[in-house]
Design a protein around this motif. Structure first.
Motif, PDB file in Angstrom:
ATOM      1  N   HIS A  44      47.102 -11.211  49.292  1.00 19.63           N
ATOM      2  CA  HIS A  44      47.660 -12.322  48.381  1.00 19.63           C
ATOM      3  C   HIS A  44      46.992 -12.708  47.097  1.00 19.63           C
ATOM      4  N   LYS A  45      47.450 -13.431  46.270  1.00 23.65           N
ATOM      5  CA  LYS A  45      46.991 -13.809  45.161  1.00 23.65           C
ATOM      6  C   LYS A  45      45.605 -14.748  45.530  1.00 23.65           C
ATOM      7  N   SER A  46      45.750 -15.560  46.570  1.00 21.76           N
ATOM      8  CA  SER A  46      44.496 -16.138  46.988  1.00 21.76           C
ATOM      9  C   SER A  46      43.346 -15.491  47.274  1.00 21.76           C
ATOM     10  N   ASP A  47      43.345 -14.198  47.759  1.00 19.99           N
ATOM     11  CA  ASP A  47      42.534 -13.176  47.940  1.00 19.99           C
ATOM     12  C   ASP A  47      41.854 -12.641  47.046  1.00 19.99           C
TER      13      ASP A  47
ATOM     14  N   GLU B  43      40.749 -14.256  44.312  1.00 19.36           N
ATOM     15  CA  GLU B  43      40.371 -15.624  43.537  1.00 19.36           C
ATOM     16  C   GLU B  43      38.962 -15.275  42.755  1.00 19.36           C
ATOM     17  N   GLU B  44      38.206 -14.484  43.468  1.00 20.61           N
ATOM     18  CA  GLU B  44      36.641 -13.972  43.036  1.00 20.61           C
ATOM     19  C   GLU B  44      36.777 -12.680  42.161  1.00 20.61           C
TER      20      GLU B  44
ATOM     21  N   ASP C 224      39.514 -12.440  35.738  1.00 18.82           N
ATOM     22  CA  ASP C 224      40.969 -12.923  35.217  1.00 18.82           C
ATOM     23  C   ASP C 224      41.452 -11.518  34.833  1.00 18.82           C
TER      24      ASP C 224
ATOM     25  N   LYS D 108      43.138  -9.780  37.783  1.00 20.57           N
ATOM     26  CA  LYS D 108      44.072 -10.627  38.475  1.00 20.57           C
ATOM     27  C   LYS D 108      45.376 -10.415  37.707  1.00 20.57           C
TER      28      LYS D 108
ATOM     29  N   GLU E  69      48.875  -8.452  38.554  1.00 21.32           N
ATOM     30  CA  GLU E  69      50.256  -9.496  38.321  1.00 21.32           C
ATOM     31  C   GLU E  69      51.212  -8.562  37.436  1.00 21.32           C
TER      32      GLU E  69
ATOM     33  N   TYR F 149      55.157 -11.514  44.008  1.00 23.84           N
ATOM     34  CA  TYR F 149      53.603 -11.509  44.142  1.00 23.84           C
ATOM     35  C   TYR F 149      53.192 -12.928  44.434  1.00 23.84           C
ATOM     36  N   LYS F 150      52.650 -13.316  45.661  1.00 23.16           N
ATOM     37  CA  LYS F 150      52.477 -14.803  45.877  1.00 23.16           C
ATOM     38  C   LYS F 150      50.993 -14.720  46.173  1.00 23.16           C
TER      39      LYS F 150
END
Length: 88
Positions: free
Chosen positions: A61-64, A66-67, A70, A73, A77, A87-88
């Motif tokens: 997920h998006k939270s996975d 984070e590192e 940009d 990511k 997306e 996509y959450k």
């Protein structure tokens, strides 16, 4: 993986002929092998497509991410948006 093994066991414990259990399980394993949550060949060249596939299957997920950069990511997306995947 434990959930998958449990599902395989349920197939094998069904009250049907041995051949039907075998072919049902074989078909299921064949389908599961295509899921990137099970097996992924990693390389720099395939990183973006692998991450996008894992996200599409709901494995990450998006939270996975984070590192990650940009740009990475944003690219993931955009791939999800282009393919109409929530996509959450």
């Amino acid at each position: 993986m434990g959930k998958l093994v449990q599902e395989y066991m349920e197939i094998l414990q069904k009250d049907v002929s041995a051949s039907e259990r075998f072919w049902t399980l074989e078909e299921r394993i064949k389908k599961d092998r295509k899921n990137p949550g099970l097996i992924v060949e990693m390389s720099r060249r395939r990183l973006l497509s692998n991450l996008a596939n894992l996200a599409a299957y709901g494995v990450i997920h998006k939270s996975d991410l984070e590192e990650f950069s940009d740009k990475m990511k944003k690219d993931i997306e955009e791939i999800m948006d282009y393919n109409g995947i929530d996509y959450k």
